[in-house]
Motif scaffolding. Sequence first.
Motif, PDB file in Angstrom:
ATOM      1  N   PRO A 340     -11.231   4.735 -34.597  1.00  9.41           N
ATOM      2  CA  PRO A 340      -9.272   5.404 -34.402  1.00  9.41           C
ATOM      3  C   PRO A 340      -9.248   5.445 -35.863  1.00  9.41           C
ATOM      4  CG  PRO A 340     -10.968   2.552 -35.333  1.00  9.41           C
ATOM      5  CD  PRO A 340     -11.659   4.151 -35.087  1.00  9.41           C
ATOM      6  N   ILE A 342      -5.099   6.144 -37.892  1.00  9.86           N
ATOM      7  CA  ILE A 342      -4.170   5.853 -38.650  1.00  9.86           C
ATOM      8  C   ILE A 342      -2.880   6.553 -38.636  1.00  9.86           C
ATOM      9  CG2 ILE A 342      -3.335   4.118 -40.369  1.00  9.86           C
ATOM     10  CD1 ILE A 342      -6.531   3.733 -40.490  1.00  9.86           C
ATOM     11  N   VAL A 369      -1.803   2.644 -34.719  1.00  9.13           N
ATOM     12  CA  VAL A 369      -3.402   3.202 -35.039  1.00  9.13           C
ATOM     13  C   VAL A 369      -3.692   3.233 -33.204  1.00  9.13           C
ATOM     14  CG1 VAL A 369      -5.879   1.825 -35.289  1.00  9.13           C
ATOM     15  CG2 VAL A 369      -3.648   1.860 -36.834  1.00  9.13           C
ATOM     16  N   VAL A 380      -8.969  -2.668 -31.419  1.00 11.80           N
ATOM     17  CA  VAL A 380      -9.253  -1.904 -32.570  1.00 11.80           C
ATOM     18  C   VAL A 380      -7.931  -2.366 -33.653  1.00 11.80           C
ATOM     19  CG1 VAL A 380      -8.081  -0.109 -34.963  1.00 11.80           C
ATOM     20  CG2 VAL A 380      -8.881   0.574 -32.466  1.00 11.80           C
ATOM     21  N   CYS A 382      -6.708  -4.289 -37.382  1.00 11.95           N
ATOM     22  CA  CYS A 382      -6.491  -3.669 -38.251  1.00 11.95           C
ATOM     23  C   CYS A 382      -6.142  -4.319 -40.047  1.00 11.95           C
ATOM     24  CB  CYS A 382      -5.098  -2.411 -38.635  1.00 11.95           C
ATOM     25  SG  CYS A 382      -5.492  -1.495 -36.943  1.00 11.95           S
ATOM     26  N   GLU A 394       1.199  -6.893 -36.959  1.00  9.82           N
ATOM     27  CA  GLU A 394       0.650  -5.899 -35.269  1.00  9.82           C
ATOM     28  C   GLU A 394       1.669  -5.997 -33.807  1.00  9.82           C
ATOM     29  OE1 GLU A 394      -4.003  -5.788 -34.539  1.00  9.82           O
ATOM     30  OE2 GLU A 394      -4.177  -6.240 -36.463  1.00  9.82           O
ATOM     31  N   ALA A 421      -9.289   0.607 -40.219  1.00 11.11           N
ATOM     32  CA  ALA A 421      -9.243   0.479 -39.115  1.00 11.11           C
ATOM     33  C   ALA A 421     -10.542   0.464 -38.482  1.00 11.11           C
ATOM     34  CB  ALA A 421      -8.072   0.689 -38.390  1.00 11.11           C
ATOM     35  N   ARG A 430     -15.229   2.590 -38.049  1.00 14.35           N
ATOM     36  CA  ARG A 430     -14.485   2.869 -38.976  1.00 14.35           C
ATOM     37  C   ARG A 430     -13.571   3.684 -39.251  1.00 14.35           C
ATOM     38  NH1 ARG A 430     -18.142  -0.084 -40.051  1.00 14.35           N
ATOM     39  NH2 ARG A 430     -18.087  -3.183 -39.656  1.00 14.35           N
TER      40      ARG A 430
END
Length: 857
Positions: A340, A342, A369, A380, A382, A394, A421, A430
């Motif tokens: 992921p 960010i 993300v 994903v 977070c 989110e 994430a 991650r």
Amino acid sequence: MDFVQMFLCFLLCWAGVNAVFNLKYTVEEELRPGTKIANVTADAKVAGFALGNRQPYLRVISNSEPRWVNLSPAGLLITKQKIDRDAVCRQTPKCFISLEVMSNSMEICVIKIEIIDVNDNAPRFPTNHIDIEISENAAPGTRFPLEGASDPDSGSNGIQTYTITPNDIFGLEIKTRGDGSKIAELVVEKTLDRETQSRYTFELTAEDGGDPPKSGTVQLNIKVIDSNDNNPIFDEPVYTVNVLENSPISTLVIDLNATDPDEGTNGEVVYSFINFVSNLTKQMFKIDPKTGVITVNGVLDHEELHVHEIDVQAKDLGPNSIPAHCKVIVNVIDINDNAPEIKLLSENSEIVEVSENAPLGYVIALVRVSDNDSGPNGKVQCRLQGNVPFRLNEFESFSTLLVDGRLDREQRDMYNLTILAEDSGYPPLRSSKSFAVKVTDENDNPPYFTKPHYQAMVLENNVPGAFLLAVSARDPDLGMNGTVSYEIIKSEVRGMSVESYVTVNSNGEIYGVRAFNHEDTRTFEFKVSAKDGGDPPLTSNATVRIVVLDVNDNTPVMTTPPLVNGTAEVSIPKNAGVGYLVTQIKADDYDEGENGRLTYSISEGDMAYFEIDQINGEVRTTKTFGENAKPSYQITVVAHDHGQTSLSASAYIVIYLSPDLNAQEQIGPVNLSLIFIIALGSIAVILFVTMIFVAVKCKRDNKEIRTYNCRVAEYSYGNQKKTSKKKKLSKNDIRLVPRDVEETDKMNVVSCSSLTSSLNYFDYHQQTLPLGCRRSESTFLNVENQNSRNAAPNHGFHHTFTGQGPQQPDLIINGMPLPEVRFAPVCSILQPATATSGKGGVEGGSREIRRRAANPT
């Protein structure tokens, strides 16, 4: 704008106390630079979006195509350059530009701009002619794929059909590829005869679906060749295979096999890609011409292109070969090879600022993300690490970073946050993003003094402008919010403004404006205010107490005796003895303490004849004056205080000796304390004796006694018989017979509480009292002379009163004196009476007591 079609679609999503608004616009491509697309500010207000009162109303925090569109400070969405949808979205059915903006109130608005395709491109073939060789024995229905045209436009503006003219021998069949593009296949509709006609020329036209439509043409040249009996044949016309992305080079994709029953070169098959296969596909794959094995030749990336279509032909080496065709569809299977990503969307990607007064749910930043993988590999989750007063909320395409607790810059002004994430692949990948959140200061703390009360001791007669004391207040806020200034709150001291007494500067230092006088103002209070520089300012107060200390600045003043030009004249008897009080000197001093405590002394003059008490100022003689004494004497008396620098006053006293005055002995000062102590002791002794007497009397109240009276008892008492039944007299049964007799002596008082039932007498001069007698019941008074009293020294208990006047009461009944009577020294006869003493009165018959007068001799 007739070329701009816009509509407003709003979707309101609440995120705590803040809202996320979605605004959607549609606009055609090919707009010139500077074209206004929409007024986002006005549309946001209509949708309920909260805007600030100053520009910029909206701040762009994310823009997917900053080269194309921009948001002005006034909130106008305008184009920066010509928008070419075909350059960005190519064959994508939907083409969007995305912007995220934030208002001054930290509300978020997501703007979606859909670019509508315009038919601005005509279909185009890669070459100006296409050459094909067809065997004369090709049966009707035989198909030959043709190289297609391309059109950058999408949807209905793309290629929709192909035509061939003339079309009497050959026809076209239109097919749709996996990516949505159209291709044409040449179909043999009639039997060919090379000897009749060996070449054909046609015009192939590709046409899109625009209004009006646009088209492109190419010349199609067909050559009829001599027959080859058998043609290669594939097992399937279409093959579908799956290949993992990032597969190593030379990984087997598929092994194609086309069979040809001919022998020799006529049966030897050669494989190849058709010319119109894309260059990307030719880079990613290769085919073995002899075996038909297709292998990976490049780095397959599912995120770049997840489906490849490969058109393959197989052709033998014999003369006039007719090739066979098949299609291989390669699906690139996604693997979890992308972690992921960010992105922090804020003014500064490394640090985020938030006010310490930010309420709960206040948005401080956007977090986007993304994961290029698909399916679970691209899903994903977070989370925000650590116990911090923030949280993530989110949404579909981004997350908001919200305030989730109380912020106090004075306690903590910086937070280091880490967003983690993690995707749902196996194994999961991650990534993390760390950034700092700075808490900015607000004027939320009033100044506070180091102590609520201040006190300063100041000597009177201070110099105006002299420093008195300093107050100090602190403010934990920053900048102007923490800058403290001081001022004195208006009030009055003795009817005058406090500002005429003291002043304070910006550093909290307090100065005296005037000289203080202890005798006028011994102490005064006022309040000092500390104010910070915030908007609005906050204040706090402290109390200041100024104590003016005494200084020995007042000279004693003589008040007694009265002075005339500093001189007083007094006269005393010439025969006054030692210790005679001449006069008393008194002086006043307005100072306090030692400064006002005075001591008296004789400084000069006839000091041998007089002395003065240092404390009370009494002037007394120390010797007598003889016959040769002077007519007057002089002394100088000084009263001085005990200040550090002593001040004094003097009086000149002239004392005259006068023979006309009586020299009475002057008594010195009375010790009042000793008198007071003696008085208290006497009262205590009297109370003690009284209590003992009352206690004894109360103890004997209920005892019965026999009472005697009169002189007859001396002769008859022994002959009287006692009766068994006792009787008592009531006070109401007593009668007196008065006789006027001069009283010259003292009186004896006899009290008796009860009488016996028998007739009893006692001697008039008998002073001994029976037990149990009470003064309150009856009192007999006996008059006797001094000789008779002295003749009977062995008297018992009796009370003697000395008459202060010429007459005294003879008998007292129940504490009340009867009229004055005189009694002769004869006996009184007490006759028996039957009476019962009680609360209800007398129960028996009444008896009378007669008192007879007798000759005093």
